[in-house]
Design a protein around this motif. Sequence first.
Motif, short mmCIF file in Angstrom:
data_model
loop_
_atom_site.label_atom_id
_atom_site.label_comp_id
_atom_site.label_asym_id
_atom_site.label_seq_id
_atom_site.Cartn_x
_atom_site.Cartn_y
_atom_site.Cartn_z
N GLU A 124 12.13 -2.93 -8.77
CA GLU A 124 12.29 -2.27 -7.49
C GLU A 124 12.74 -1.34 -7.29
O GLU A 124 13.08 -0.45 -6.69
CB GLU A 124 13.08 -3.90 -6.84
CG GLU A 124 13.48 -3.18 -5.12
CD GLU A 124 14.34 -4.10 -4.73
OE1 GLU A 124 14.29 -4.03 -3.59
OE2 GLU A 124 14.00 -5.13 -4.33
N GLY B 90 16.82 -5.02 -8.59
CA GLY B 90 15.98 -5.81 -10.24
C GLY B 90 15.60 -4.09 -10.70
O GLY B 90 15.11 -3.22 -9.66
N ARG B 91 15.05 -4.55 -11.75
CA ARG B 91 14.51 -2.82 -12.59
C ARG B 91 13.24 -2.13 -11.61
O ARG B 91 13.31 -1.31 -11.72
CB ARG B 91 14.38 -3.06 -13.81
CG ARG B 91 13.37 -2.13 -14.26
CD ARG B 91 14.46 -1.17 -15.29
NE ARG B 91 14.07 -0.01 -15.84
CZ ARG B 91 14.82 1.30 -16.40
NH1 ARG B 91 15.94 1.33 -15.57
NH2 ARG B 91 14.20 2.13 -16.83
#
Length: 516
Positions: free
Chosen positions: A84, A81-82
Amino acid sequence: MTQPDLRVVLLSSTTHEGAARLAGARAQVTVLGPSATRESSKELVDGALVFRVPLREPQVGDRHKVALADLKTDLAHGRVGRVEQLLRRAWLKVLKIDPRASASKAQMLELTFGGLIDRLQPDVVYAQDAAMLGVANRAAARAKLQKRVLKVASQDAGADHGEAAPARSRAHARRLLIGPVNSAGQAWLWAQALEQAVPGLAVETLNTTGAKFEFPAHRTATAEQYKGDLRWQLDLTAWALAEVTHVLFEAGRPMFGQLPGQMWTSDVPMLDRAGIRHGLVFHGSEIRDPARHRQLFEHSPFQDPDDDFTRRLQAANDVLRRHLSSYDGPVFVTTPDLLEFVDNGTWLPLTVDVNALASDRPVLERAVPVVLHAPSSSALKGSAYVDPVLTDLDARGVIKYQRVEGVRHSELAALVKDADLVVDQLMLGSYGVLACEAMAAGRVTVGHVADRVRALLPAELPIAEATPSDLGAVIERLVSDRETSRKLADGGAAYVRELHDGRRAVEALLPFLGGR
């Protein structure tokens, strides 16, 4: 070498147990694991090739390298995800400036074996512990990005996996592998002669130098495969360990792949462990010491030690000799002059196909005879002296000069059979494949063969002697005294049938192979 239906890699930190149960008639199993020493090793165990590799020493940037590779794979699969992604990129910046040469065990296994799996491109990877399972899973993720399917399974080294595959026996009691050069097609011709003379013996040849002259060989590979294709290298290794009893290395090169600087000695420990007997065969410039040659031969092409070609050849020769000094296997040479450069060497006579080379064109019946010069190496064969002399004779109408270089062997053989005279070389002091082929075709053969080399031969050599200083006079004499020249040509054909039709080569190799 039959291609397997299934390629299996077993990743094992400690043991190769279970490999036999994975190996089948059409499955090729390679066991990858860390070496207990700082040297890599290969051996065939229960039908599987066990390849032990020393773990890479930790280096600055290792942790960054593994983390970056993992992030790229996860991003490609859409698993990050963004938030992470931002956190992991920040961590990468920290790792990039980390001055410590350190890495975890899992990271060291990944750096050592991850790339090997990618190069082998197996169908299945079995991992025997959690750390190796991580390596296998990363390899499978990379394979998916390349549109390849790589199955991964964990395997308990102590579990029962069913019956082991039956032990494989060699197809032939004796099998010789000659390579990896097949210089001038000699390995192929020796193979034919040996198999015809020795019942039950199988011989295979390997050429990894390309097909410039299109000599036949049983096995071929590109230079890229030989130097960098791990899959090809291990396939050949596994086959040889299972099927081969004798190996003859050509030109001091390793048989099963070559890293920079490697010589045949890199293969010797593996062959010794497997009980495979090995020897060396040298063809020419790789063992012909330039410094000693200019001392022994008046017309040596190595007169100037500062010449760039001579310096490079000398440096390579010095390296080879350092390896040769500690090698205790038999050493063969293909031309008699090379006995001057190898202690306790054995002459393995060049072999030509005398029947294929036989020519029905009469010699010296044309008013203007054809003189052929076809050097494999202009610098070594003295073409700088040959060309102006024969060009002048051509201009004067004494001969028709035919000059070729780098042509296919089939084309060259046709030219030899059509010529009247063939000029071999003027500087090395011996005779090679072209001279043998010219004599086999019943052509008048001209070259410089030093007295010290002629004295080593078991019969009088019917090659007209010529040097850079008298080539023109020799050619004019041969053209004018045609009856004497025809007798010389007839003697050449008889000489080659006696010494170079393959029978003498078989006799030279039989002691190495254990007799008939």
